[in-house]
Enzyme design. Structure first.
Site, mmCIF file in Angstrom:
data_model
loop_
_atom_site.group_PDB
_atom_site.id
_atom_site.type_symbol
_atom_site.label_atom_id
_atom_site.label_comp_id
_atom_site.label_asym_id
_atom_site.label_seq_id
_atom_site.Cartn_x
_atom_site.Cartn_y
_atom_site.Cartn_z
ATOM 1 N N ASP A 93 -3.196 54.734 -28.336
ATOM 2 C CA ASP A 93 -2.985 53.262 -28.446
ATOM 3 C C ASP A 93 -4.305 52.482 -28.095
ATOM 4 O OD1 ASP A 93 -1.499 50.829 -29.056
ATOM 5 O OD2 ASP A 93 -0.726 50.838 -27.032
ATOM 6 N N ASN A 94 -4.970 51.864 -28.912
ATOM 7 C CA ASN A 94 -5.873 50.627 -28.613
ATOM 8 C C ASN A 94 -7.102 51.659 -28.122
ATOM 9 O OD1 ASN A 94 -4.424 48.518 -29.644
ATOM 10 N ND2 ASN A 94 -4.148 47.581 -27.875
ATOM 11 N N GLU A 147 -5.087 54.797 -33.173
ATOM 12 C CA GLU A 147 -4.546 53.586 -33.472
ATOM 13 C C GLU A 147 -5.236 52.201 -33.321
ATOM 14 O OE1 GLU A 147 -0.910 50.551 -32.396
ATOM 15 O OE2 GLU A 147 -2.891 50.922 -31.583
ATOM 16 N N LYS A 207 10.736 48.366 -30.399
ATOM 17 C CA LYS A 207 10.000 48.130 -29.206
ATOM 18 C C LYS A 207 10.702 47.600 -27.981
ATOM 19 C CE LYS A 207 6.826 45.493 -30.844
ATOM 20 N NZ LYS A 207 5.524 44.650 -30.681
ATOM 21 N N TYR A 208 11.717 46.977 -28.495
ATOM 22 C CA TYR A 208 12.500 46.346 -27.425
ATOM 23 C C TYR A 208 14.273 47.073 -27.231
ATOM 24 C CZ TYR A 208 8.894 43.275 -28.538
ATOM 25 O OH TYR A 208 7.483 42.590 -28.824
#
Length: 274
Positions: free
Chosen positions: A2-3, A31, A142-143
């Site tokens: 991620d990132n 990503e 995501k939530y």
């Protein structure tokens, strides 16, 4: 990862080398949605796959420009693009208001232009509800946890299944390389050739970029790639519908209807050659 572009490049060079020394089959996916130079530097650091700008390339000219960069310039030697049609973070505007045909269009582009493609669960069900004004799902996973049905009215499960089967059976679709764009008279129709390295497997693909109206185009068969005259012929197999026919002559007419199937994939070879 991620990132990964927010971490130092030497860290990734060290980490990837250490892990691959013990696990050579490990896959590293970057990503990273950032500047091109940074994305390319990550690839050179050892990432074997990377997110791309495909998600935001919707017009004919920009798709052709981006794929030409990936397949004919320096990145072709070190950058392996992974075409995601959506992600948990990204609900593309094109999908938010294009309905079932829009999902078919993006699936066709991803599966035929890149050797790697991906989707977030719900894409196959044409899930597109968005937070107004944002590239984000209204009920994002995501939530919250969501229970997805196996099928839903108007889904594209069968089309995705067929596209994946076509990819497995055709080496030309297992890489982003071997691509050439050819002439189509309509700016709403993308027309291109994919081929395996030895040219034993050659496909022609047409994709309408209009999810709302039928589009027709005059297209050129690349007969010259087989040293055929303009009057030559290609045997064609429609890989989505299963029909077979012969295309005679360099200039052909095609029509793509979003109410039916907004794309076509044909496996071709010179007529009379086996």
């Amino acid at each position: 990862m991620d990132n990964p572009h927010t971490k130092p490049f030497p860290f990734w060079e060290w980490l990837i080398a250490e892990i691959r020394a013990q696990h050579p089959d490990a896959v590293f996916l970057a990503e990273a949605f950032t500047r091109p130079k940074v994305m390319y530097r990550l690839a050179k650091s050892g990432f074997g796959q990377s997110y791309t700008y495909f998600t935001w390339r919707n017009e004919k000219a920009e798709i052709e420009e981006y794929l030409t960069e990936l397949t004919t310039t320096a990145p072709k030697d070190f950058f392996r693009p992974h075409f995601f049609v959506n992600t948990p973070d990204i609900n593309p505007p094109f999908l938010q208001n294009s309905g079932r045909p829009g999902f078919l269009i993006r699936a066709a582009l991803a599966t035929t232009l890149s050797g790697l493609w991906g989707m977030t669960q719900g894409f196959e069900l044409c899930e597109a509800r968005a937070i107004p004004g944002k590239e984000e799902f209204l009920d994002s996973e995501k939530y919250q946890l969501r229970a997805w049905p196996d099928r839903a009215p108007g889904d594209i499960v069968e089309e995705i299944t067929r596209l994946n089967a076509i990819r497995r059976a055709n080496p030309a679709l297992q890489s982003h390389l071997g691509l050439a764009f050819h002439n189509a008279s309509n700016d709403q129709v993308l027309w291109y050739r994919k081929e395996s390295p030895d040219r034993s497997n050659v496909l022609l693909v047409a994709v309408s970029l209009d999810p709302r109206a039928a589009q027709a185009a005059t297209v050129e068969l690349p007969l010259w790639e087989w040293d055929l005259p303009d009057s030559g012929a290609l045997e064609a197999e429609d890989l989505m519908r299963g029909s077979r026919f012969t295309w005679q002559g360099k200039t052909q007419q095609i029509r793509l209807d979003p109410a039916e199937l907004p794309f076509g994939i044909w496996r071709v070879r010179p007529a009379g050659r086996h």
